[in-house]
Design a protein around this motif. Structure first.
Motif, short mmCIF file in Angstrom:
data_model
loop_
_atom_site.label_atom_id
_atom_site.label_comp_id
_atom_site.label_asym_id
_atom_site.label_seq_id
_atom_site.Cartn_x
_atom_site.Cartn_y
_atom_site.Cartn_z
N LEU A 55 0.85 -1.19 0.00
CA LEU A 55 0.00 0.00 0.00
C LEU A 55 0.89 1.25 0.00
O LEU A 55 1.28 1.75 1.06
CB LEU A 55 -0.91 0.00 1.23
CG LEU A 55 -1.85 -1.21 1.37
CD1 LEU A 55 -2.57 -1.15 2.72
CD2 LEU A 55 -2.85 -1.25 0.22
N PRO A 56 1.23 1.76 -1.18
CA PRO A 56 2.05 2.98 -1.24
C PRO A 56 1.19 4.19 -0.84
O PRO A 56 0.31 4.60 -1.59
CB PRO A 56 2.48 3.07 -2.70
CG PRO A 56 2.03 1.81 -3.35
CD PRO A 56 0.93 1.25 -2.52
N MET A 57 1.43 4.72 0.34
CA MET A 57 0.63 5.83 0.85
C MET A 57 1.53 6.82 1.57
O MET A 57 2.52 6.44 2.20
CB MET A 57 -0.43 5.33 1.85
CG MET A 57 -1.49 4.43 1.28
SD MET A 57 -2.65 3.91 2.59
CE MET A 57 -3.81 2.93 1.63
N ASP A 58 1.17 8.08 1.50
CA ASP A 58 1.81 9.14 2.27
C ASP A 58 0.90 9.45 3.45
O ASP A 58 -0.20 10.00 3.28
CB ASP A 58 2.00 10.38 1.40
CG ASP A 58 2.79 11.48 2.12
OD1 ASP A 58 2.89 11.43 3.38
OD2 ASP A 58 3.28 12.40 1.44
N LEU A 59 1.33 9.08 4.65
CA LEU A 59 0.49 9.22 5.83
C LEU A 59 0.41 10.64 6.37
O LEU A 59 -0.17 10.88 7.42
CB LEU A 59 0.96 8.26 6.92
CG LEU A 59 0.80 6.77 6.59
CD1 LEU A 59 1.34 5.91 7.72
CD2 LEU A 59 -0.66 6.44 6.30
N THR A 60 0.98 11.59 5.65
CA THR A 60 0.76 12.99 5.98
C THR A 60 -0.42 13.56 5.20
O THR A 60 -0.78 14.72 5.38
CB THR A 60 2.01 13.86 5.71
OG1 THR A 60 2.28 13.86 4.31
CG2 THR A 60 3.22 13.31 6.46
N GLU A 61 -1.04 12.72 4.35
CA GLU A 61 -2.16 13.17 3.54
C GLU A 61 -3.46 12.50 4.00
O GLU A 61 -3.51 11.27 4.18
CB GLU A 61 -1.91 12.84 2.06
CG GLU A 61 -0.70 13.58 1.47
CD GLU A 61 -0.48 13.25 0.01
OE1 GLU A 61 -1.25 12.40 -0.53
OE2 GLU A 61 0.44 13.81 -0.59
N GLN A 62 -4.50 13.28 4.18
CA GLN A 62 -5.79 12.76 4.66
C GLN A 62 -6.35 11.70 3.74
O GLN A 62 -7.00 10.74 4.20
CB GLN A 62 -6.78 13.92 4.81
CG GLN A 62 -8.17 13.52 5.28
CD GLN A 62 -8.18 12.89 6.67
OE1 GLN A 62 -7.33 13.22 7.50
NE2 GLN A 62 -9.13 12.00 6.92
N ALA A 63 -6.11 11.81 2.45
CA ALA A 63 -6.66 10.85 1.50
C ALA A 63 -6.18 9.42 1.78
O ALA A 63 -6.90 8.45 1.49
CB ALA A 63 -6.27 11.25 0.08
N SER A 64 -5.00 9.28 2.35
CA SER A 64 -4.47 7.95 2.65
C SER A 64 -5.33 7.24 3.68
O SER A 64 -5.59 6.03 3.58
CB SER A 64 -3.03 8.06 3.16
OG SER A 64 -2.17 8.56 2.15
#
Length: 263
Positions: A55-64
Motif C-alpha cells: 500500500l504505497p501511501m503518504d500518511l501525511t495526507e488525509q486521502a491515505s
C-alpha cells in the motif's frame, strides 16, 4: 482474513518488524505494508514468504486514511497486529528547520499513528496488539531536537492512555521507546541540511554514542509486545533514560543533554 498492518515498512525498524512477523507466518494470511516508496515495498515482498499487501501511501495526507478505511470495509479483515513505525525527525534550532518539515514531523509522528489506531481498532479482535514506535526522546525535552522529542512525548502519552481504555477489550498497546538506531536512515536524514550542521557549520549533535542496531531493537520490542508490556525500552541507554527521566528535573536533564550532544 487475519492480517498485520505495518507502517514505515520500506526501511529501518518497520522493515525489520515485517521480517519478524513473517517468522510467525502461520498467524497471518497477509501483512499489509504501508510506506511512500512502492519500489521498496515490492522489494521487501520478494524477501518474505507471507503475502504482503503493498500500500504505497503518504500518511501525511488525509486521502491515505480514507483509502485505508475503504479497503478495510471492503476486505473485512481481522487485524491481529498494528505496528506504527513510520516516523520522521530533524535536528536543528527552531529557525533552521522549515515550516514544511516541522508540519511533516507533527503529522507523521502524531496524527498518523492516532488515525491508524482509530481506523484499525474497528477491525481488531480480543487479543490483538498495537505497537507504537515512540522514542527515548519522548521522556525529556531536548533542545535542537525539540519538535521531534515533543511529538514522541505525545505518542508515548497517547499510547499509555489508550492501553488503559482498551483493557476491557483485551487489546494491548505497547509504547516502544528506543535510543538512537545506527543502521537505519533516521540519523542521516535527521542531520541533513542546515538544521543538522548548525549555523556555524558545527553539528548540533556531534556523535551518537552507544547507538543500537535495528535488528536487536526490533527483536526486543517484539518480545515486549508479545508480553503485552505497556512500555518497551529495547536497550540499556533507553532504559536508563526512562528511569532518570522520572526523577531528574527537566532543567537538569537538558543541561546533561547539552553536554552529551557536544561529545
Amino acid at each position: 482474513m487475519r492480517i498485520a498492518v505495518v507502517t514505515g515498512a520500506s526501511s529501518g525498524l518497520g522493515r525489520e518488524f515485517v521480517k519478524l512477523l513473517d517468522a510467525d507466518r502461520d498467524k497471518w494470511d497477509q501483512i499489509w505494508v504501508i510506506a511512500r516508496r512502492a519500489e521498496r515495498l515490492q522489494e521487501l515482498a520478494g524477501t518474505v514468504k507471507t503475502t504482503l499487501r503493498v500500500l504505497p501511501m503518504d500518511l501525511t495526507e488525509q486521502a491515505s486514511f480514507e483509502q485505508l478505511r475503504t479497503l478495510f470495509e471492503e476486505e473485512q479483515p481481522q487485524i491481529g497486529m498494528l505496528i506504527n513505525a513510520a516516523g520522521f525527525g530533524k535536528i536543528g534550532r527552531y529557525d533552521e528547520i522549515s515550516d514544511e518539515q516541522t508540519a511533516r514531523m507533527i503529522d507523521l509522528n502524531c496524527r498518523a499513528p492516532v488515525m491508524l489506531c482509530q481506523i484499525c481498532l474497528t477491525w481488531m479482535p480480543e487479543g490483538a496488539r498495537i505497537m507504537n514506535i515512540c522514542s527515548t526522546a519522548g521522556f525529556s525535552p531536548l533542545p535542537y531536537f525539540n519538535v521531534y522529542a515533543a511529538s514522541k512525548s505525545f505518542l508515548y502519552r497517547y499510547s499509555r492512555a489508550l492501553r488503559v481504555e482498551l483493557l476491557q477489550r483485551g487489546i494491548s498497546v505497547t509504547a516502544v521507546c528506543p535510543y538512537w538506531v545506527k543502521d537505519t536512515e533516521f540519523i542521516p536524514t535527521a542531520g541533513e541540511g542546515e538544521g543538522g550542521k548548525g549555523s556555524r557549520g558545527r553539528s548540533r549533535i556531534r556523535h551518537f554514542p552507544l547507538s543500537s542496531r535495528q535488528r536487536s531493537v526490533a527483536r526486543l520490542a517484539m518480545q515486549d509486545t508479545k508480553r503485552r508490556f505497556a512500555v518497551s525500552t529495547p536497550g540499556p541507554v533507553c532504559t536508563l533514560h526512562r528511569f532518570f527521566g522520572k526523577i531528574l528535573p527537566d532543567e537538569l536533564f537538558m543541561s546533561i543533554w547539552a553536554l552529551i550532544r557536544r561529545l
